[in-house]
Design a protein around this motif. Structure first.
Motif, mmCIF file in Angstrom:
data_model
loop_
_atom_site.group_PDB
_atom_site.id
_atom_site.type_symbol
_atom_site.label_atom_id
_atom_site.label_comp_id
_atom_site.label_asym_id
_atom_site.label_seq_id
_atom_site.Cartn_x
_atom_site.Cartn_y
_atom_site.Cartn_z
ATOM 1 N N THR A 57 -32.664 -0.785 -1.635
ATOM 2 C CA THR A 57 -34.066 -0.642 -2.021
ATOM 3 C C THR A 57 -34.922 -1.641 -1.256
ATOM 4 O O THR A 57 -36.034 -1.319 -0.814
ATOM 5 N N PHE A 58 -34.406 -2.843 -1.060
ATOM 6 C CA PHE A 58 -35.128 -3.849 -0.282
ATOM 7 C C PHE A 58 -35.360 -3.364 1.151
ATOM 8 O O PHE A 58 -36.449 -3.507 1.697
ATOM 9 N N VAL A 59 -34.333 -2.774 1.763
ATOM 10 C CA VAL A 59 -34.471 -2.231 3.128
ATOM 11 C C VAL A 59 -35.555 -1.157 3.155
ATOM 12 O O VAL A 59 -36.421 -1.157 4.037
ATOM 13 N N MET A 60 -35.534 -0.256 2.181
ATOM 14 C CA MET A 60 -36.563 0.790 2.117
ATOM 15 C C MET A 60 -37.952 0.186 1.908
ATOM 16 O O MET A 60 -38.935 0.653 2.488
ATOM 17 N N PHE A 61 -38.052 -0.868 1.082
ATOM 18 C CA PHE A 61 -39.328 -1.546 0.857
ATOM 19 C C PHE A 61 -39.879 -2.105 2.169
ATOM 20 O O PHE A 61 -41.054 -1.926 2.500
ATOM 21 N N VAL A 62 -39.034 -2.793 2.922
ATOM 22 C CA VAL A 62 -39.478 -3.389 4.194
ATOM 23 C C VAL A 62 -39.893 -2.297 5.173
ATOM 24 O O VAL A 62 -40.924 -2.408 5.842
ATOM 25 N N GLU A 63 -39.119 -1.227 5.255
ATOM 26 C CA GLU A 63 -39.473 -0.119 6.160
ATOM 27 C C GLU A 63 -40.802 0.512 5.757
ATOM 28 O O GLU A 63 -41.635 0.828 6.603
#
Length: 181
Positions: free
Chosen positions: A42-48
């Motif tokens: 979810t963190f990766v998706m947030f940054v993207e």
């Protein structure tokens, strides 16, 4: 809110209860709470999402936008006790951002960079070098140098296997270039 799902539980009487963080921040969570509760994916998706849709401070997020998904691969391998040394034949894909970073400074061979595990470890090291404090880097530098010593102790075990040799040579290059200053 999906983010707070882990903050809910049932007590012994099967009544739905909430943790203090849930009670305090559910209606209007600050960013640090959201980051604390997010899964890595979810963190990766947030940054993207942030990088693609927000225009404030974009330059500071370019590297994380490009490389977090690769660091996630290493995190998942580590979290699930999967050996990094499996499947270390060169593949086809190389992230262009990572290729540019390699060309400018590290200079791994193309066959090394095409090994997915090396590619992903390189991404993880670059993120660490960019976003972690000097103190944290110094701590890991010592640990990585100890790892290199252990690695060289068993060099004879893999000296005849080109794939393993390529992998460990690349790891040595990454440690030397990124953590020797």
């Amino acid at each position: 809110m999906e983010l707070f799902k882990k903050e809910q539980y049932y007590n012994k009487k099967q009544q739905l209860c909430y943790t203090s963080i849930y009670q305090k921040y559910y209606d209007n969570p600050p960013v640090w709470v959201a980051l604390e509760l997010m899964s890595y994916g979810t963190f990766v998706m947030f940054v993207e999402h942030y990088y693609s849709d927000v225009f404030f401070n974009k330059d500071n997020f370019k590297m994380s936008n490009e490389l977090l998904k690769f660091a996630k691969n290493i995190r998942n391998k580590s979290a699930h006790s999967s050996p990094l040394i499996l499947f270390i034949k060169p593949g086809k894909a190389i992230n262009p951002f990572l290729k540019e970073q390699n060309k400018n400074y590290i200079k791994l061979s193309e066959s090394q960079l095409r090994v997915k595990r090396i590619h992903d470890i390189f991404a993880t090291f670059l993120l660490h070098k960019t976003y972690c404090s000097h103190g944290v880097q110094e701590n890991k530098k010592e640990m990585l140098n100890d790892y290199k010593i252990r690695l060289h102790r068993t060099k004879d075990y893999y000296s005849s296997n080109i794939d393993i040799k390529r992998f460990f040579t690349a790891i040595n290059i990454l440690i030397d270039k990124l953590y020797q200053y």
